[in-house]
Design a protein around this motif. Structure first.
Motif, PDB file in Angstrom:
ATOM      1  N   MET A 666       0.924  -1.191  -0.090  1.00  0.00           N
ATOM      2  CA  MET A 666       0.064   0.058   0.070  1.00  0.00           C
ATOM      3  C   MET A 666       0.842   1.216  -0.039  1.00  0.00           C
ATOM      4  N   GLU A 669       1.899   1.880  -3.399  1.00  0.00           N
ATOM      5  CA  GLU A 669       0.808   2.290  -4.258  1.00  0.00           C
ATOM      6  C   GLU A 669       0.728   3.521  -3.948  1.00  0.00           C
ATOM      7  N   ARG A 670       0.664   4.184  -2.687  1.00  0.00           N
ATOM      8  CA  ARG A 670       0.265   5.642  -2.658  1.00  0.00           C
ATOM      9  C   ARG A 670       1.515   6.453  -3.214  1.00  0.00           C
ATOM     10  N   ILE A 673       0.574   6.844  -6.697  1.00  0.00           N
ATOM     11  CA  ILE A 673      -0.545   7.768  -7.208  1.00  0.00           C
ATOM     12  C   ILE A 673      -0.121   9.091  -6.905  1.00  0.00           C
ATOM     13  N   SER A 696      -4.972  -0.824  -2.141  1.00  0.00           N
ATOM     14  CA  SER A 696      -5.360  -0.312  -1.202  1.00  0.00           C
ATOM     15  C   SER A 696      -6.348   0.453  -1.672  1.00  0.00           C
ATOM     16  N   GLU A 697      -7.437   1.001  -0.598  1.00  0.00           N
ATOM     17  CA  GLU A 697      -8.448   1.762  -1.063  1.00  0.00           C
ATOM     18  C   GLU A 697      -8.129   3.208  -1.963  1.00  0.00           C
ATOM     19  N   GLU A 698      -7.039   3.759  -1.497  1.00  0.00           N
ATOM     20  CA  GLU A 698      -6.553   4.895  -2.192  1.00  0.00           C
ATOM     21  C   GLU A 698      -6.423   4.518  -3.712  1.00  0.00           C
ATOM     22  N   LEU A 699      -5.557   3.339  -3.925  1.00  0.00           N
ATOM     23  CA  LEU A 699      -5.359   3.108  -5.331  1.00  0.00           C
ATOM     24  C   LEU A 699      -6.762   2.867  -6.099  1.00  0.00           C
ATOM     25  N   GLU A 701      -9.471   3.771  -5.529  1.00  0.00           N
ATOM     26  CA  GLU A 701     -10.327   5.297  -5.787  1.00  0.00           C
ATOM     27  C   GLU A 701      -9.563   6.228  -6.690  1.00  0.00           C
ATOM     28  N   ALA A 702      -8.216   6.081  -6.833  1.00  0.00           N
ATOM     29  CA  ALA A 702      -7.596   6.872  -8.079  1.00  0.00           C
ATOM     30  C   ALA A 702      -7.622   6.477  -9.293  1.00  0.00           C
ATOM     31  N   ARG A 727     -12.204  -5.163  -0.189  1.00  0.00           N
ATOM     32  CA  ARG A 727     -11.885  -3.830  -0.906  1.00  0.00           C
ATOM     33  C   ARG A 727     -12.428  -3.839  -2.294  1.00  0.00           C
TER      34      ARG A 727
END
Length: 749
Positions: A666, A669-670, A673, A696-699, A701-702, A727
């Motif tokens: 994660m 991944e962040r 992004i 990850s949720e951030e990935l 969502e992005a 997820r």
């Protein structure tokens, strides 16, 4: 003799029914029913009475014996699965190295029947057969590795795996000095002398053809021999026993039957044990023993009887050997040689007198085709390939291989007396070995030397092929012309089948394949006649990731793989690279410029240089054309960890985007992004096989993927995890999994 053949064949049929079709709880009632039917057959008249009695008794014995063997041999060992404790074991062979130490086949104290494979430390490599080891172990069923059913172990009589826990192990001398272990020690001594006389692949080839040990062959030599249809040369079998018998005949002469039998019987038995007693060499040894013994008992040698009796004895020793690929191929080839080769040879020779060269060619072609008739379907099922060049390769190399065996054996035996003498004799077999390896390399490089079942139409062609020649056989009159017509039709239909294969795979603007390689990753991209492969590896030893990728590329008509991109150097992402490079020309290899403690980076780089691939290191965002698509490769970030220092690959075709993140966690991944302007994508190859620390949720969502493909297989990590799946579901992502659906194909127009 034919009575023995009827009984043995029915016994073998019963074993195969028990192994493949019948539930274990039904075996005893069915055995009783078969025996009752056999008894009732006594009421039948004449010849039918004997036949029915033999067949019914054979089936009854097979079903009952299969049940008894499972109850007395397999079940006690399998009952230990999942347990941990102290175990005392006796080594049955020399240990071989593994990625984490060494492994060896052992007998478990208190369990005299059945065998166990023990995985321990490198100290095992210093032990001899007969020595003992006592260690803390955890047991696992050898027939079922987590979710996959495996027959490789059980077909060899191995029903349990033992994994060492902790560093402490106690070794004892045991019975290492017993004559029982002389064949294994003789094999090791021969391998040592081969290493002194020969170098590189020549030494490995001689060691394989003489002792059955193929571990020293390079990936390239192994691949070339397989692709040229010459792997059977190294699988110790009837051919090698025939070579050995030729040497014995040169010593005894053809007419001294008693002397021949007296020498050949113990030598063949010793050689069978020396080479590991694989089903193929056991089959050959038993058949030769029957041939030698028949005149002594004033009986005629009957090939169907000897073949069926050999199968009977092998299955009697271990009914689970029925699932052995080696056994099935060996008996299939021998059946074709016995029943079909003479007919094919008569068809080719006809009634006219022929020259020696023509007779030699007809004999070689007849033997090759006869052996292939029953083995081709097996190779299609087990290996997914059909080697078209096999008749040519056998014609060019079989005679040379017989000379390599006989002269190589003489060289090794002479080296025990005086090493320089062995070196002098070994010059010619070394030269012939170079010729065989060179020839196999040339033949394996020819276009369409083999075709692969990755072509979805090939299985239908195989059915058509056998139906075509069956129809030709039953048609009258029995003239050679009809077989010539059938051959032409078969060749034309194969050409059409191959021609249809490539468009099936490359019919769109972008074709993406997430290949089923078990617990690993390999993603094949094709667009506008160009090809890229992202990663090529598997952690499951029964998946050949490099071969799977090479088969797909060959079927797609790929002459050169434009890009091979490795996201990082984990074994399950790069283990197949050496095999792939041995079979497929690679233009550019793209790598992350990061450290690798396991040494995989160095292995990949050396293999790439040996095969002429251009190596590029990705240190900044890199864009590459791929036909009508484009690739964007993102370099590793500054996060720590082997998995985290990963390349990410974005494949774009118009408005369609596919993202591959390797094993990024994660944090990585962040960072990806944050540093790069990633588009909204359609497909995400889910990170780290569905690990809870990736995707990850951030990935999500992005990049808002619509489809998530998880490349995963049998594993002990719990992949894909519930966290990762949850997820994906919450992000409204459709999920595909290679362990459930096999290879996933995306076709984008």
């Amino acid at each position: 003799m034919r009575r023995l053949a009827a009984f043995s064949a029915s016994f073998a049929l019963g074993i195969y029914l028990a192994q493949y079709l019948l539930p274990a709880e039904h075996l005893l009632p069915l055995a009783a029913g078969c025996f009752a039917a056999a008894c009732l057959a006594l009421l039948l008249p004449g010849l039918w009475r004997k036949r029915a009695l033999l067949i019914g008794t054979g089936l009854a014995l097979a079903l009952g014996w299969n049940w008894l063997y499972g109850y007395a041999v397999r079940d006690p060992l399998v009952g230990l699965s999942g347990r941990s404790g102290t175990a005392s074991m006796t080594l049955l062979e020399y240990a071989v190295p593994t990625d984490y130490g060494a492994k060896v086949t052992v007998k478990l104290e208190g369990y005299p029947l059945g065998k166990v494979v023990y995985y321990g430390g490198e100290d095992l490599l210093d032990l001899r057969p007969g020595q003992t080891v006592t260690a803390q172990v955890k047991f696992q069923d050898a027939a079922r590795l987590r979710e996959d059913t495996i027959t490789n172990f059980t077909s060899q009589g191995v029903f349990l795996l033992a994994y060492q826990r902790g560093e402490d192990a106690v070794y004892g001398e045991g019975s290492a000095g017993s004559p029982r272990w002389w064949p294994a020690r003789a094999a090791r001594a021969m391998q040592d002398h081969v290493a002194e006389l020969f170098d590189g692949d020549e030494a490995a080839f001689l060691s394989a053809i003489l002792t059955g040990d193929t571990s020293g062959l390079s990936e390239e030599a192994r691949s070339d021999l397989s692709e040229a249809g010459l792997s059977h040369i190294l699988a110790v079998s009837g051919m090698h026993c025939g070579f050995l018998m030729t040497l014995i005949l040169l010593v005894t002469g053809r007419h001294r039957r008693r002397l021949l039998a007296a020498l050949a019987l113990p030598i063949l038995v010793f050689y069978t044990i020396l080479t590991g007693a694989s089903p193929s060499v056991v089959r050959a040894c038993i058949m030769v023993l029957f041939v030698l013994a028949a005149p002594l008992f004033q009986r005629d040698s009957d090939p169907p009887t000897t073949l069926s009796a050999a199968l009977f004895l092998i299955l009697l020793a271990n009914p689970f050997a029925a699932a052995s690929i080696s056994l099935q191929l060996s008996f299939g080839a021998m059946a074709g040689l016995l029943w079909l080769t003479p007919r094919i040879q008569d068809l080719l020779l006809g009634e006219k007198s022929r020259g020696k060269v023509y007779r030699l060619l007809a004999s070689s072609l007849s033997a090759t085709v006869g052996a292939m008739v029953f083995t081709v379907p097996l190779c299609a099922v087990y290996f997914g390939s059909l080697v078209l060049i096999s008749p040519v390769s056998n014609l060019l190399c079989l005679t040379a291989s017989s000379a390599v065996f006989m002269l190589g054996l003489l060289a090794v035996l002479a080296s025990f007396l005086w090493l320089p003498l062995g070196a002098v004799i070994g010059f010619l077999p070394a030269l012939l070995t170079k010729y065989i390896l060179w020839t196999s390399g040339v033949l394996a490089s020819l276009p369409y030397h083999a075709v692969y079942l990755t072509n979805p139409y090939l299985k239908y062609w195989l059915v058509f092929l056998y139906g075509l020649f069956a129809a030709a056989y039953f048609l009258r009159p029995r003239a050679r012309r009809k077989y010539a017509v059938a051959t032409v039709l078969a060749a034309m239909s194969l050409a059409v089948t191959v021609w249809l294969g490539a468009p099936h795979y490359t019919r769109s603007g972008l074709d993406a394949y997430v290949l089923d390689v078990g617990q690993g990753e390999s993603v094949l991209l094709s667009s506008g006649g160009q090809f890229a492969l992202v990663d090529c590896g598997s952690r499951n030893s029964w998946y050949d990731a490099g071969g799977i990728a090479a088969d797909h590329l060959a079927t797609m008509g790929c002459g050169t793989l434009d890009y091979l991109i490795l996201t990082h150097y984990d074994y399950d992402h790069v283990s197949g690279v050496t095999e792939l490079l041995a079979r497929t020309r690679v233009g550019t290899l793209l790598l992350p410029d990061v450290a690798d403690d396991a040494g995989m980076r160095l292995q990949v780089e050396l293999a790439a240089r040996d095969h002429g691939a251009d190596i590029r290191y990705v240190r900044a965002e890199t864009s590459l054309p791929l036909g009508r698509s484009s690739l964007t490769i993102y370099p590793p970030g500054d996060v720590k960890g082997d998995n985290e220092q990963c390349l990410a690959i974005l494949c774009t075709y118009g408005d369609y985007d596919l993202l591959i993140t390797g094993d990024m966690n994660m944090a990585a991944e962040r960072q990806l992004i944050a540093e790069y302007n990633l588009p909204d994508i359609e497909v995400l190859v889910v990170g780290h096989h569905g690990s809870k620390s990736s995707t990850s949720e951030e990935l999500l969502e992005a990049v808002t993927p619509e489809v998530g493909i998880i490349s995963v297989g049998d594993n002990s990590y719990g992949h894909p995890t519930e966290d990762a799946l949850r997820r994906l579901v919450l992000a409204d992502v459709d999920i595909c999994r290679t362990d459930k659906q096999g290879t996933v194909h995306l076709s984008v127009n």
